[in-house]
Motif scaffolding. Structure first.
Motif, PDB file in Angstrom:
ATOM      1  N   TYR A   1       0.791  -1.439  -0.050  1.00 54.19           N
ATOM      2  CA  TYR A   1      -0.142  -0.126  -0.097  1.00 54.19           C
ATOM      3  C   TYR A   1       0.443   1.255   0.580  1.00 54.19           C
ATOM      4  N   ARG A   2       0.500   2.157  -0.554  1.00 50.30           N
ATOM      5  CA  ARG A   2       0.563   3.616  -0.476  1.00 50.30           C
ATOM      6  C   ARG A   2      -0.349   4.362  -0.118  1.00 50.30           C
ATOM      7  N   GLN A   3       0.265   5.604   1.091  1.00 48.73           N
ATOM      8  CA  GLN A   3      -0.418   6.809   1.877  1.00 48.73           C
ATOM      9  C   GLN A   3      -0.239   7.823   1.754  1.00 48.73           C
ATOM     10  N   GLU A   4      -0.687   8.329   1.394  1.00 46.28           N
ATOM     11  CA  GLU A   4      -0.293  10.290   1.377  1.00 46.28           C
ATOM     12  C   GLU A   4      -0.103  10.910   2.607  1.00 46.28           C
TER      13      GLU A   4
ATOM     14  N   GLU B   1      -4.415  11.035   4.533  1.00 40.56           N
ATOM     15  CA  GLU B   1      -4.890  10.007   3.727  1.00 40.56           C
ATOM     16  C   GLU B   1      -4.748   8.124   4.059  1.00 40.56           C
ATOM     17  N   GLY B   2      -5.899   7.479   4.131  1.00 37.72           N
ATOM     18  CA  GLY B   2      -5.500   6.193   4.023  1.00 37.72           C
ATOM     19  C   GLY B   2      -4.913   5.781   3.356  1.00 37.72           C
ATOM     20  N   PRO B   3      -4.258   4.600   3.516  1.00 40.60           N
ATOM     21  CA  PRO B   3      -3.478   3.792   2.469  1.00 40.60           C
ATOM     22  C   PRO B   3      -4.458   3.371   1.286  1.00 40.60           C
TER      23      PRO B   3
ATOM     24  N   GLN C   1      -2.388   4.453  13.974  1.00 39.98           N
ATOM     25  CA  GLN C   1      -1.205   5.173  13.470  1.00 39.98           C
ATOM     26  C   GLN C   1      -0.286   6.410  14.058  1.00 39.98           C
TER      27      GLN C   1
ATOM     28  N   PHE D   1      -7.493   4.288  11.635  1.00 40.11           N
ATOM     29  CA  PHE D   1      -8.081   4.224  10.392  1.00 40.11           C
ATOM     30  C   PHE D   1      -8.991   2.896  11.040  1.00 40.11           C
TER      31      PHE D   1
ATOM     32  N   PHE E   1      -9.830   2.419   3.141  1.00 40.62           N
ATOM     33  CA  PHE E   1      -9.585   2.760   3.968  1.00 40.62           C
ATOM     34  C   PHE E   1     -10.187   3.966   4.347  1.00 40.62           C
TER      35      PHE E   1
ATOM     36  N   GLN F   1     -10.659   7.571   5.856  1.00 36.68           N
ATOM     37  CA  GLN F   1      -9.914   8.969   5.629  1.00 36.68           C
ATOM     38  C   GLN F   1      -9.309   8.964   7.676  1.00 36.68           C
TER      39      GLN F   1
END
Lengths: 111, 112
Positions: A35-38, A41-43, B37, B90, B103, B105
């Motif tokens: 996964y990539r997460q910014e 935001e969520g992944p 997280q 999350f 996911f 926000q």
């Protein structure tokens, strides 16, 4: 206890360089996801690998699943600033419904 | 998007108070997850659900409880909030085992 170890934890490289991120465990996975997460935001899923030795390509990203299904790697060719983000591997175990994430690799690409 | 809504998005609460976070999904996904997280820890699984009223513990479940009385809602309760529970939470859902996780926000919780 984190079952998935990612390395490196941080990586800052110049645009155009290549890089590899690793995900390792002592346990066998039924499948593994990246996964990539910014920020904020969520992944978001990049890829799922299921078969030992499997290689998948997504444009400049190459994902490999280890033969023993205990490790995986993500290789980025000619990195671009848009590749910046947090990369997370996630393991799915056949014995349970849970998804366990690695500690993440924070990637920064300098223009 | 899988239509996952987390509420509230931000919350500040005092130590010792109970807090409930809500995850609502419109996709009829069977599996739902709560993660926290924190810097340097990626996502750590708190609890997950594999069906209505079917839940199980994750890696960091102490101090947290969950409930799932209907498919679309998964509630996370901090029974007595502590400063160590300050984090971003999350929610995620999947339609089946081994499938993509979608996911929300995130909810930023600060315990003072």
């Amino acid at each position: 206890t984190q079952l998935l170890e990612q390395s490196p934890q941080f990586l800052s490289i110049q645009e155009g360089e290549n890089l590899t991120v690793y995900c390792n465990s002592s346990s066998v996975f039924s499948s593994l996801q990246w996964y990539r997460q910014e920020p904020g935001e969520g992944p978001v899923l990049l890829v799922t690998v299921v078969t030992g030795g499997e290689v998948k390509k997504l444009k400049r990203l190459t994902f490999q699943f280890g033969d023993a299904r205990k490790d995986s790697s993500l290789h980025i060719t000619a990195a671009q600033p848009g590749d910046t983000g947090l990369y997370l591997c996630a393991a799915l175990y056949s014995s349970a419904s849970k998804i366990i994430f690695g500690s993440g690799t924070r990637l920064s690409i300098r223009p | 998007d899988a239509g996952i809504t987390q509420s509230p998005r931000h919350k500040v609460t005092e130590t010792g108070t109970p807090v409930t976070l809500r995850c609502h999904q419109t996709e009829n996904h069977r599996y739902m997850y709560w993660y926290r997280q924190d810097p340097g820890h990626g996502l750590r699984l708190i609890h997950y659900s594999y069906g209505v009223k079917d839940t199980d513990k994750g890696e960091v479940s102490d101090g947290y409880s969950v409930s799932r009385s209907k498919t679309e809602d998964f509630l996370l309760t901090l029974e007595s909030a502590t400063s160590s529970q300050t984090s971003v939470y999350f929610c995620a859902t999947t339609p089946g085992q081994g499938t993509e996780a979608f996911f929300g926000q995130g909810t930023r919780l600060t315990v003072v």
